[in-house]
Design an enzyme around this catalytic site. Structure first.
Site, PDB file in Angstrom:
ATOM      1  N   LYS A  83      -5.977  37.302  28.870  1.00  0.00           N
ATOM      2  CA  LYS A  83      -6.871  37.554  30.005  1.00  0.00           C
ATOM      3  C   LYS A  83      -6.091  37.366  31.308  1.00  0.00           C
ATOM      4  O   LYS A  83      -5.331  36.398  31.451  1.00  0.00           O
ATOM      5  CB  LYS A  83      -8.067  36.592  29.943  1.00  0.00           C
ATOM      6  N   SER A 102     -17.112  37.549  31.623  1.00  0.00           N
ATOM      7  CA  SER A 102     -16.050  38.196  32.371  1.00  0.00           C
ATOM      8  C   SER A 102     -14.898  38.698  31.501  1.00  0.00           C
ATOM      9  O   SER A 102     -14.146  39.577  31.912  1.00  0.00           O
ATOM     10  CB  SER A 102     -15.495  37.230  33.413  1.00  0.00           C
ATOM     11  N   SER A 125     -18.146  33.494  29.356  1.00  0.00           N
ATOM     12  CA  SER A 125     -17.211  34.618  29.485  1.00  0.00           C
ATOM     13  C   SER A 125     -16.345  34.893  28.262  1.00  0.00           C
ATOM     14  O   SER A 125     -15.697  35.930  28.185  1.00  0.00           O
ATOM     15  CB  SER A 125     -16.308  34.403  30.694  1.00  0.00           C
TER      16      SER A 125
END
Lengths: 498, 499, 99
Positions: B78, B153, B177
């Site tokens: 990420k 997210s 997330s």
């Protein structure tokens, strides 16, 4: 018609408040392992943490916490059983994270005091300064303003930032309001900062060099009509960076505020800047709207919860309080009050003590440091201890006591050491500065002197002892001052039947 | 073995030298090449770095060196974790072009584990969002239906797994997330206990809630990755100085007999899609068949969790994001020589931050400001205490808690982007876990009848007992696999060009 | 429930150092109104006897020894700087006063 200081003090009662920022002398920064050397090349002591790079996290320096606790203990504070860091949020380019990691409503030390003594025409007076809090925080980076016509911030075209200083541990010591100092307010403020500095130096937690900014003082001052019992609006004068300036800033603000009040104007609560050159203060750039620091507990750090064991272990390491030490040394050395004060004011008490510890006679140690060495230091505008080491001075004094050097010779040795000719022993041997104690050599000089001044010699033989002075002088001259005058006198008188 | 295999299978093939790490990385790059134009899971590929790492692993293996279990297996990272020299944007225009001068602790651990980092995945800007629509670089598409969101997210990491672009991924979870994207893409994601995985080098959104964690397609893979990245880090003051529970052994155990599983009353009912509740209940029934005991528990303060979260997270973010000021890194706007630093900061932050980020900064600035602190931030911190107490009471009665991970399946891109409150509701079931700092897992439990889209099953375990969610997750996964006859991702439509 | 004015939002934007157009301020004021209405619910249960929780997992006294570890090289330190000069970060003129 403006008020002078005496008139100002007659009409208005000043109230002081002092905030002192101390840079701790830890090896590494408050929240990261970067070095803290003063004067390093720009941005060579920075890392993701102190540059506030995305993702970096702080970890507290244990020594910084211990130093803060020591400061609290030395200032008679309570050590908080639970204390925390908080974020103080405001934007400024020299502050990498745009918040300062500080302490807010949960500081590490609270409620202490420090007694300070000042000399007055009415004798010495003691004032108790109550300490509100001692808290930990971090320093900011340094900005350099380039271009523009005035060199001041306003004219700069751009600014250059060095973050070496960012994150150096700071301790802020805040007094409660200090009332009832009257006309002595400037002296009390100065004496407080001086006493604090001595304590911090004794604790060895900071370099306390005001000129390098490792001890900085903000002075809060307000005036109220005498006898009114009110508290006026205060001004805060930032970055007052010498003891003398503390005194001048306070008296200057008293005058400025008194004259403003006198002419019917109001005092604005504002930040002012101390101007080192003129001793005056000028207003800071007024903020259109008040800042709101939005303090909240720092989520990246955990609470500091010192237990009694930790605190007591630290308490054991506390050095003697400066005021107690001064009294003890005064009696040990049998020094008059005035001389003691002179040593303290010259910042030579530690030096003299170290010299005495190396075996030197206290009286001689004092007179050499405060006399000859300080004289040369003043001439050259340097600090006495930078000229010559404590060890060298102790050796010289010991040689005088052993009769190996006369005072006159010792001065030459001091000169030689200062000139970089080596240790006292080196100078003595290189310059050939030996006391002439060889009786044979002395007798030769004495006989020469008698031969040169037969009339004087006859007078001495006749009982006129003081006349021997001329002969002794001649002998001393002939031996280049290396003879011990007492010895010469003894031999001479004996030779002349006296 | 293929790119659809599990990470454990890939690791085995690597150990047996049936494939090299370089070949494996290249196969994944080929898949990325083929499908990522449609999925847009990646923001940056570090081909040179990944292949160099793969090559070094292959050399070590050839030399007979003993390697960590996942050595040579590729991973998607990420873009909120810093990797030295590799662009790190956090999905924000603010950090366009920034190459960090240091590695996050998670990245160091991945490198030490011999894991090959293929590239950085898309995300909602600074991890603020539930759909990955808030990325400044365009949305990620759900491989199950390209018109739908992949969650957020960490939508990029989850989509990369579901599209077989990587067998492993790292996510971060502040309010869900990791788990909500896992739920809507039929992958597995774990938010470890707060402090279980270092936050050093994780670009902070909300420091007291953020937690990095493992993502994969199977519970065992997730556990193996968890083991590789967890552990005490002296650079993170909030890191737990405690042994990491043996999550790999727990994932393999597949035995939940006698285990007490609590169903949280408040995490169902109004707002939960019918198909979601059905699949959740079916999965609970599977656990009962496996011998688990079901207990219903009540956590009355959970109804305040969302409100508390949307005060705490914005407050911390308003301070955490203050450093993005164009002075030391990142973009700078409007510096034409006539403007002062403050004005340039203002302009840069206007342009550099997206709408959601600004909204949260303003909300957080308000919640912390004098006069409002007690009513908002202070009250939210109290609610946090109440939620912790609810969890403590619940864990008195059971070993783990379960709920649907998200109230709905994946919605259409654009559907909720104009309604922040509706968007925030996505996190209603995941947020309590973050507020209490405990562990949470999401694993797939089927496809909703009404839209044939994945449903996530959430397992919550007490702090530092992360092994329990792997225990339950591993057992449930095996039971569901035998029920379905094939992995759930095999039910997904085949992406165009997929290898 | 306090209403939030457009002026208040403008002041928050100033505190947060974000330039905002009139349109942005208008839009955001409306949204803030709605969001604050929703989050204000926390006040219903936040009674005085409940202590606040700032850290989910309670840990105390995490410190490091006072030891120097190597810093970044100045090149690395300045690598992300939008502008630099003389081994320093170059920034637009600083107009305000430091704290």
């Amino acid at each position: 018609m403006s008020l002078n200081y005496d008139q100002a003090i007659e009409k208005y009662e000043p109230t002081l408040g002092l905030e002192v920022h101390v840079e701790l002398n830890t090896k590494s920064k408050m929240f990261c392992g970067c070095a803290t050397e003063f004067g390093a090349e720009p941005n060579t002591q920075t890392c993701p943490v102190c540059l506030g790079l995305p993702g970096a996290l702080p970890v507290v320096n244990k020594t910084a916490i211990e130093s803060s606790i020591l400061i609290g203990l030395a200032l008679n504070c309570s050590i908080a059983p639970f204390s925390r860091f908080a974020r103080k949020n405001y934007f400024y380019p020299d502050m990498p994270k745009n918040f300062q990691t500080s302490q807010y409503d949960e500081p590490i030390c609270i409620n202490g005091f420090l007694d300070v003594e000042i000399e007055t025409y009415e004798g010495n007076k003691v004032f108790r300064i109550d300490i509100e809090r001692v808290h930990m925080e971090e320093d900011t980076g340094k900005s350099l303003h380039v271009g523009g016509s005035t060199g001041r911030i306003h004219g700069a075209e751009y600014s250059l930032l060095d973050y070496n200083r960012a994150g150096i541990p700071l301790v802020e010591i805040v007094t409660k309001i200090v009332p009832n100092t009257g006309k002595y307010a400037p002296q009390v403020a100065r004496a407080y900062v001086a006493a604090l500095r001595d304590i911090l130096r004794g604790l060895k937690v900071s370099d306390v060099k005001m000129e390098q900014g490792s001890l900085r003082c903000d002075v809060n001052l307000s005036l109220a009509p005498s006898g009114s019992g009110e508290l006026g609006t205060r001004s805060e004068t930032k970055n007052v960076n010498s003891l003398r300036s503390v005194e001048t800033a306070v008296s200057g603000e008293i005058l400025r505020q008194a004259n403003r009040l006198q002419s019917g104007e109001k005092i604005v609560q504002e930040t002012r800047h101390f101007l080192e050159e003129s001793g005056e203060t000028r207003p800071g750039r007024s903020k259109e709207k008040a800042e709101d620091y939005r303090y909240f507990p720092e989520p990246d750090l955990v609470p500091v919860v010192p237990d009694n064991k930790w605190i007591e272990e630290l308490r054991k390491t506390l050095p003697e309080k400066p005021a107690d030490r001064r009294k003890r040394l005064q009696s040990e050395w049998s020094v008059p009050e005035k001389e003691m004060t002179a040593m303290v004011n010259a910042e030579l008490l530690d030096t003299v003590e170290e010299t005495v510890k190396l075996g030197a006679d206290p009286t001689k140690a004092r007179s050499w440091w405060l006399g000859e060495i300080s004289r040369i230091a003043n001439e050259r505008d340097v600090v006495a201890t930078e000229l010559i080491s404590v060890t060298a001075v102790a050796q010289i004094i010991n040689l005088i006591n052993q009769g190996e050097l006369t005072d006159k010779l010792a001065r030459q040795v001091v000169d030689g050491v200062i000139a970089g000719e080596g240790t006292p022993a080196d100078v003595i041997s290189k310059r050939g500065l030996k006391v002439v104690s060889d009786d044979g050599a002395l007798m030769k000089a004495i006989e020469d002197a008698i031969a040169a001044q037969p009339d004087t010699a006859e007078r001495v033989r006749g009982g006129n002892i003081p006349a021997a002075g001329a002969l002794i002088g001649a002998v001393m001259k002939a031996t280049g001052g290396q003879a011990d005058a007492a010895k010469v006198r003894e031999l001479l008188l004996k030779h002349l039947g006296q | 073995m293929s790119i659809r295999s599990s990470a454990a299978e890939m690791a085995e093939a690597l150990t047996k030298k049936e494939i090299s790490a370089v070949e494996l990385a290249n196969q994944h790059y080929a898949q990325i090449e083929a499908v990522d134009k449609d999925v847009h899971a990646f923001l940056h590929l570090d081909k040179a770095g990944a292949l160099a790492q793969a090559e070094s692993i292959d050399k070590k293996r050839a030399a007979g060196e003993k390697l960590p279990p996942l050595a040579g297996v590729p991973l998607a990272l990420k873009d909120v974790l810093v990797q030295k020299g590799v662009p790190t944007t956090c999905g924000s225009k603010m950090l366009e072009g920034w190459r960090p001068p240091y590695d996050a602790t998670v990245v160091t651990k991945l490198k030490d584990a011999g894991i090959v980092i293929l590239g950085k995945t898309n995300m909602d800007e600074f991890a603020m969002g539930s759909s990955t629509e808030n990325s400044a670089y365009g949305p990620t598409h759900n491989p199950w239906d390209l018109t739908r969101i992949p969650g957020g997210s960490g939508g990029g990491s989850a989509a990369a797994l579901a599209a077989f672009e990587a067998p492993l991924a790292i996510g971060t979870d502040t309010g869900g997330s990791i788990r909500q994207p896992a739920a809507v893409t039929a992958t597995v994601g774990v938010k470890p206990t707060y402090g279980g995985v270092s936050r050093y080098g994780l670009v902070a959104f909300s420091s007291s809630l953020d937690q990095a964690g493992p993502c994969a397609r199977t519970v065992l893979d997730t556990a193996m990755l968890h083991q590789s990245i967890a552990g005490f880090d002296p650079k993170d003051s909030t890191s737990i100085n405690h042994a990491v529970p043996d999550v790999v052994a727990a994932a393999k155990k597949k035995d939940v007999k006698g285990l007490k599983i609590g169903i949280v009353k408040q995490l169902s009912g109004a707002g939960y899609q019918k198909g979601v509740e059905n699949k959740f209940n079916d999965a609970v029934a599977e656990l009962v068949k496996l011998g688990a005991e079901i207990v219903e528990v009540s956590c009355p303060n959970f109804e305040y969790a969302l409100a508390a979260y949307y005060l705490i997270a914005p407050s911390e973010c308003s301070s955490n994001l203050a450093r993005f000021d164009s002075m030391r890194f990142g973009i700078r706007i409007g510096d034409d020589g006539s403007k002062g630093a403050e004005e340039v900061m203002n302009l840069t932050r206007q342009v550099g931050f997206g709408r959601e980020v600004k909204r949260r900064i303003i909300l957080g600035t308000y919640a912390l400001s004098s006069g409002y602190y007690d009513a908002y931030y202070g009250s939210a911190q109290k609610v946090r205490t109440l939620i912790k107490r609810d969890f403590d009471a619940a864990f008195e009665k059971c070993d783990v808690l379960v709920s649907p991970t998200a109230p709905t399946t994946a919605f259409k891109i654009g559907e909720k982007s104009e309604d922040p409150l509706a968007m925030y509701l996505n996190d209603i079931a995941t947020i309590p876990v973050n507020l209490a700092g405990i562990g949470g897992m999401s694993l797939p439990c089927g496809l909703a009848d009404e839209d044939n889209l994945p449903v996530g099953f959430q397992i919550m375990s007490p702090a530092m007992k992360d092994d329990r969610m792997y225990l339950v997750g591993g057992a449930l996964e095996a039971a569901l696999l035998s029920k379905w006859g094939k992995p759930i991702l095999d039910f997904a439509p085949r992406l165009a060009g997929s290898k | 429930m306090s209403a939030i004015s457009r002026e208040e939002v403008a002041n928050l934007a100033r505190l947060a150092r974000i330039e905002m157009s009139d349109a942005e301020l208008d839009h955001l004021s409306g949204e803030m109104q709605v969001i604050l209405g929703a989050v204000a619910r926390v006040q219903e249960v936040a009674s005085a006897d409940v202590p606040p929780t700032s850290h989910p997992i309670p840990v105390n006294n995490v410190v490091r020894e006072d030891a120097v570890i190597p810093s970044l090289s100045p090149t690395d330190a300045l690598s992300g700087a939008p502008a630099s000069s003389e081994q320093r970060f170059k920034v637009p003129q600083i107009l305000g006063e430091a704290e």
